[in-house]
Motif scaffolding. Structure first.
Motif, mmCIF file in Angstrom:
data_model
loop_
_atom_site.group_PDB
_atom_site.id
_atom_site.type_symbol
_atom_site.label_atom_id
_atom_site.label_comp_id
_atom_site.label_asym_id
_atom_site.label_seq_id
_atom_site.Cartn_x
_atom_site.Cartn_y
_atom_site.Cartn_z
ATOM 1 N N LEU A 72 42.462 36.539 29.426
ATOM 2 C CA LEU A 72 42.387 36.269 30.856
ATOM 3 C C LEU A 72 41.302 37.094 31.546
ATOM 4 O O LEU A 72 40.751 36.663 32.572
ATOM 5 N N LEU A 73 40.964 38.250 30.984
ATOM 6 C CA LEU A 73 40.084 39.187 31.684
ATOM 7 C C LEU A 73 38.745 39.421 30.987
ATOM 8 O O LEU A 73 37.918 40.188 31.492
ATOM 9 N N HIS A 74 38.491 38.779 29.844
ATOM 10 C CA HIS A 74 37.330 39.180 29.045
ATOM 11 C C HIS A 74 35.997 38.973 29.762
ATOM 12 O O HIS A 74 35.030 39.691 29.505
ATOM 13 N N ASP A 75 35.897 37.994 30.655
ATOM 14 C CA ASP A 75 34.644 37.728 31.376
ATOM 15 C C ASP A 75 34.733 38.102 32.849
ATOM 16 O O ASP A 75 33.920 37.636 33.653
ATOM 17 N N ILE A 76 35.694 38.921 33.224
ATOM 18 C CA ILE A 76 35.875 39.259 34.636
ATOM 19 C C ILE A 76 34.638 39.940 35.194
ATOM 20 O O ILE A 76 34.349 39.876 36.393
#
Length: 780
Positions: free
Chosen positions: A437-441
């Motif tokens: 969910l956060l890898h490309d934040i």
């Protein structure tokens, strides 16, 4: 009058500087005024009515005028009146969608033609008998409401078919603002539901999104000089952004994506409720609604998730996530009443999050595909940003390249949904889902998105309530989320240095396994070209070898020559041709191994890659070995678009052998032939000006690695290999990676004498030779 009508075609400068609603109002005035002059006052029993987009007062340059001449059936001059209307418009070149009908005829046609019915719902009197026009409008709307159980599913099918044909406004490089999912037509469908009295009129938020798309469409048509197309082309976006007051084309793209998502989500949730009502006849059902318990404070009612009577969003900060998780588990939408109440009353999440809130988020993500719909519901009413404020930086942020098919936030949702399929293969499924969910934040911040993501998640992980050791794993996943695809596709996985570097970066079998699962989910969510059996096999082999290091085993290192390679290099006594070409199928769909055995000579690999390019074979990996004066070249290739071969058909070894011999003896000018194909690439539109080619030297491998990044072109690999050969280097292995419209190729090289490439002056010489070879003819 005719001169004024010509402005409708977009072929005059009269409305330069007029945009948005003012432009639409001006175009309506021009058309109405001209039609009033033509129509005059023919008396009672006849009316001129605008329908469709013109009826709504939303024409654009080049739009057809949708007109109905309605009469009472007792006029004997209808043909003359019609001719006096239509012919002057045709003479000027204005497009017409016209008909002449009585009220009964119009209603009958609408009963059998959905598009006619939808057009008549927006009927507007231009001139003539007001009573006649009002009667037509009332009859059409009454029949529309009465026929809702039959007509509305037909309408939904039309919306779905448009989505299949035209894709999503939010996720396309060049969306059709009218026809694509989330476009103008979908708002027309929403107003048709409202006209049937089964749904409310679209909200102001939806209407604002609609106006944004209308404004952009007006400028699309202006630039098209009235030609009837509604695609927001890349080449026009800077001009349109400036005309509409956006800072740049990316801001315009962001606004377009956000508008498309707002409209498509509203259609989805509205149609779900309408369809449920049509199936159960809920508008006429009596008795108390049936509620089914789903979770603490969460129930299902009429096929939607609602809040239980005792639920109190002002005292329960985890309620939002429990509602979303329950909706995803049941695979039903969150009811609008519940969403609106949560948006008004939900408490901010305390920091750090309670364990129950984090567990609810993980439960939501673990549902896979249904989680996307639930997250979209939270996003559309502002709840997702309230939970994770950093989300606002990636919300509806476009990734305008052919490689990514989703906006950044939707890509993150889709990656988490894909990662749910691997939760049983890792020992920390919760960290896998959160990492997905956060890898490309970090893409919401300037600079390198990985570096930014490490900083963001470093702050966010403790706020989610993760203990320090879990927070460290999550940060490591973000830092190295590109480690496996980059290493497998841009480095030689047979090189022990590559394997050791991957094991060292991951740090543990747990993190490596999490990265493996994340890589597949990330690639599948990126786009159809980002994951393949070939890529899966490369990454799987790399992970297997890296795991061996953690077990204390020796790093797998293939011998200099395998038994098969020795056999191939040994020319049989009865061989009459010292050039041997084999074509062998690979286990990956549509891929082949090309084997070339030939006398060792400078330029052999360059000639081979050039011949493969002429054969429209996309080289993914190539290696060169030599012994006893002979060279062995092996290349893994895939058929490219435009090939004359049938899908899966193997290239001809005889043709490849003949072309190679002619290339080496000078009778086939490979470079000239490739230059002739450059035009095929010239028409490819890019989101932005391509970055100039770049040459990078890497000393972490057993040989010198020369990494070359450049825009993709016909025969670009041939140019690179030939340049390295011209620079006096032997290419041992070539690793080819294509990212959208660019290539990142890594070449394992050594000097002719066998040494590595050292020294600043020598490396500058090599880089200059490569960059010169990649310069297109138009460049200075």
């Amino acid at each position: 009058m005719t001169n004024r009508l010509a402005t409708l075609l977009g072929r005059s400068d009269e409305f330069n500087g007029t945009v948005g609603p003012a432009l639409r109002h001006a175009l309506v005035e021009v058309a109405d005024s001209a039609l009033l002059d033509l129509f005059g006052d023919p008396g009672a029993g006849i009316a001129l009515i605008a329908v469709g987009g013109y009826g709504r007062g939303e024409p654009a340059f080049g739009s057809d005028l949708d007109l109905v001449l309605v009469h009472n059936g007792h006029r004997d001059d209808i043909a003359r009146v019609a001719d006096e209307l239509w012919y002057p418009l045709w003479d000027v070149g204005v497009g017409l969608d016209h008909s002449v009908r009585t009220i009964e005829e119009a209603v009958t046609v609408a009963e059998n033609d959905l598009k006619v019915a939808l057009g008549l719902l927006d009927a507007r009197l231009i001139a003539g008998d007001q009573t006649l026009a009002a009667s037509l409008r009332d009859r059409v709307r009454t029949r529309w409401r009465a026929g809702a159980p039959r007509r509305l599913p037909e309408l939904a099918d039309m919306v779905a078919e448009r989505a299949r044909r035209h894709g999503d406004v939010a996720f396309l490089l060049e969306p059709d603002l009218k026809e694509a999912r989330g476009g103008l037509r979908d708002v027309h469908a929403l107003t048709a539901l409202a006209a049937a009295w089964v749904a409310e009129m679209p909200s102001e938020r939806v209407l604002a999104a609609y106006r944004m798309l209308l404004d952009a469409r007006g400028e699309v048509r202006r630039l098209a000089r009235g030609r009837a197309h509604d695609r927001l082309l890349l080449q026009d976006q800077d001009t349109i952004a400036a005309a509409l007051g956006y800072p740049d084309s990316l801001t315009l793209a962001h606004a377009t994506a956000d508008a498309g998502r707002t409209i498509s989500w509203t259609w989805d949730v509205t149609w779900y409720r309408v369809a449920s009502g049509l199936r159960s006849s809920s508008r006429w059902r009596r008795g108390r609604p049936v509620r089914r318990h789903l979770d603490d404070g969460v129930v299902e009612q009429n096929g939607e998730v609602q809040l239980a009577r005792e639920a109190d969003p002002t005292r329960d900060p985890t309620l939002v996530l429990r509602v979303a998780a329950a909706a995803a588990r049941a695979d039903i939408p969150i009811g609008r009443f519940a969403l609106d109440r949560l948006a008004r009353e939900a408490l901010p999440m305390p920091a750090p999050w309670p364990a129950a809130a984090r567990d609810a988020l993980v439960t939501l993500l673990a549902t896979g595909t249904p989680a996307v719909g639930a997250l979209e519901c939270l996003d559309q009413v502002g709840l997702l940003v309230r939970l994770i404020p950093e989300w606002s930086r990636v919300r509806s942020k476009p990734q305008r390249n052919p490689y990514h098919r989703f906006t950044v936030d939707r890509h993150l949702m889709e990656t988490a949904a894909g990662a749910a399929a691997s939760t049983r293969t890792v020992d920390r499924p919760d960290l896998l889902l959160l990492g997905a969910l956060l890898h490309d934040i970090g893409k919401g911040w300037p600079g390198d998105h990985t570096d930014a993501g490490v900083r963001v998640v470093g702050d966010l992980a403790p706020r989610l309530g993760l203990p320090p050791e879990d927070a460290d794993v999550l940060v490591t996943m973000v830092r190295y989320h590109l480690l496996l695809p980059d290493s497998a596709t841009r480095r030689d996985i047979d090189d022990p240095a590559t394997i050791e570097a991957v094991a060292r970066a991951a740090g543990s079998p747990r993190v490596l396994s999490l990265l493996h699962a994340l890589t597949e989910a990330d690639s599948r969510a990126t786009g159809p070209t980002a994951w393949s059996p070939w890529k899966s096999r490369l990454i799987g082999d790399l992970v297997t070898r890296a795991l061996a290091i953690y077990r204390g085993e020796q790093v797998p290192s293939p011998p200099a020559l395998s038994d098969r390679q020795r056999t191939l290099l040994a020319l049989p006594d009865d061989c009459t041709d010292d050039y041997v070409v084999e074509v062998n199928p690979l286990p990956d769909d549509g891929m082949f191994e090309i084997v070339v055995v030939a006398p060792d000579r400078p330029g052999l690999l360059a000639a081979t890659t050039g011949v493969l390019a002429l054969g429209r074979l996309d080289v993914r990996r190539a290696s060169a070995r030599s012994a006893g004066g002979r060279a062995l070249l092996q290349a893994a290739v895939a058929t490219t678009a435009g090939s004359a071969r049938m899908p899966g058909e193997a290239p001809s070894p005889a043709k490849l052998r003949g072309d190679l011999r002619r290339a080496l003896d000078g009778t086939l000018d490979v470079e000239a032939r490739i230059a002739g194909r450059e035009q095929a690439y010239a028409g490819v539109r890019r989101w932005s000006t391509p970055a100039p080619p770049q040459v990078i030297f890497d000393d972490s491998a057993s040989l010198t690695v020369v990494e070359v990044r450049a825009p993709d072109r016909a025969g670009v690999l041939f140019r690179m290999v030939r340049a390295l050969s011209d620079a006096g280097l032997n290419v041992h292995t070539a690793i080819v990676a294509t990212l959208g419209l660019d290539v990142v190729n890594a070449f394992y090289v050594r000097e002719t004498g066998g040494g590595t490439v050292t020294g600043r002056t020598r490396r500058e010489e090599v880089a200059s030779t490569v960059l010169d070879a990649l310069r297109v003819p138009s460049e200075p």
